[in-house]
Write an enzyme that holds these catalytic residues in place. Sequence first.
Site, PDB file in Angstrom:
ATOM      1  N   ALA A  45       0.538  -1.182   0.017  1.00  0.00           N
ATOM      2  CA  ALA A  45      -0.267  -0.007  -0.358  1.00  0.00           C
ATOM      3  C   ALA A  45       0.538   1.589  -0.046  1.00  0.00           C
ATOM      4  CB  ALA A  45      -1.022   0.040   1.601  1.00  0.00           C
ATOM      5  N   ARG A  57      -1.899   0.067   7.352  1.00  0.00           N
ATOM      6  CA  ARG A  57      -1.190   1.040   9.672  1.00  0.00           C
ATOM      7  C   ARG A  57      -0.526   1.400   9.858  1.00  0.00           C
ATOM      8  NH1 ARG A  57      -1.183  -4.474   6.776  1.00  0.00           N
ATOM      9  NH2 ARG A  57      -1.843  -6.100   8.086  1.00  0.00           N
ATOM     10  N   HIS A 139      -3.834  -9.904  -3.799  1.00  0.00           N
ATOM     11  CA  HIS A 139      -5.539  -8.970  -3.168  1.00  0.00           C
ATOM     12  C   HIS A 139      -6.441  -9.915  -3.690  1.00  0.00           C
ATOM     13  CE1 HIS A 139      -2.185  -9.558   0.748  1.00  0.00           C
ATOM     14  NE2 HIS A 139      -2.384 -10.480   0.523  1.00  0.00           N
ATOM     15  N   CYS A 174     -26.295 -11.321  -8.923  1.00  0.00           N
ATOM     16  CA  CYS A 174     -25.032 -11.722  -9.908  1.00  0.00           C
ATOM     17  C   CYS A 174     -26.333 -11.828 -11.262  1.00  0.00           C
ATOM     18  CB  CYS A 174     -24.860 -13.264  -9.549  1.00  0.00           C
ATOM     19  SG  CYS A 174     -24.177 -13.986 -11.022  1.00  0.00           S
ATOM     20  N   CYS A 177     -25.842 -16.331 -12.196  1.00  0.00           N
ATOM     21  CA  CYS A 177     -26.283 -18.317 -11.782  1.00  0.00           C
ATOM     22  C   CYS A 177     -28.255 -17.992 -11.474  1.00  0.00           C
ATOM     23  CB  CYS A 177     -25.763 -18.706 -10.985  1.00  0.00           C
ATOM     24  SG  CYS A 177     -25.465 -16.983  -9.657  1.00  0.00           S
TER      25      CYS A 177
END
Length: 277
Positions: A45, A57, A139, A174, A177
Amino acid sequence: MADEGASDHLTNKQEEIVQKCALSCTEMDKSDDRGYRKVVFLIGAGASTSAGIPDFRSKGGLYDRYGPDLFHRLTLEHFPQKIYDFYREFAKQDYAPTSVHKALARLNVVKRLRGVVTQNIDGLEEQAGVDTDLVHCVHGSLSRFRCSRSFCDGFLTAKEYKALIPSHETPPKCFMCGQDSLLRPDIVLFGESLNSATLGDALRALVSCDLFVCVGTSLRVQPIASLPIEHVSRDAHRIWINRDAPPDVYQENGFFDLCIQDECDNAIENLFPDLVQ
Ligand code: OAD
């Protein structure tokens, strides 16, 4: 450029690294090229704070503002609106790539970039122009949305999602589905596994680099925190760039050849002067 311990005297190896970085600013010349050929960055970050995106942090960072629980899978399960509100807040801003991202894009152009392992979800590497297949978002990324059901291929780019936002007061369902499941940001929350294909790509980059640069991460979150020590090629030169010193385990075994405790942008501009104009 300060090496850890405030000494401005560089060892021969550190001098060599600084010189090789400077020689890596131009297009690779096959016959007599003394620069690095396979550069890998691991970024966190801190590489994006100068763009206006807080880190996690530091004082005043995302954990101070929202608390660490926001980034847990149980929050998405029980209080999805909180995650969507965070995304909406993020998406309102127009963030621009920093010198770190610009240097990455230029290293890509001069064909010396082997990969970027990024813990960041802001998408600024690709926005700066780094080839998508070189960016390993371990991530995940806020530039994609996917169905929360693992068996569903429901997927939207952030651009497509943004077009839907006005019509969604609440988190969208969604459209593929038909299971009443959420379309969620494609990020990894605490309590979730990393994407194994992305992690595999990241490891392949790390084992094969000749220069490893770790920029703006506290290197505290596993499994990423252990990747450098476990996977970076033994022969690679290793640079740490951060306001803070590396974690103890990295200091104890002298993993980094050069530690630059400085602002990320400044350090990168000094190391690769011709990459960042
Ligand atoms: P952190 O907030 O843990 O660390 C950012 C580091 O960058 C700190 O060491 C800061 O001192 C340093 N820093 C900040 N701005 C800087 C600047 N302009 N110049 C130099 N140094 C600067 O962020 P990450 O290490 O990226 O994961 O956090 C790792 C993971 O923890 C994140 O990907 C996220 C979080 O929980 C998940 O949410 C899964």
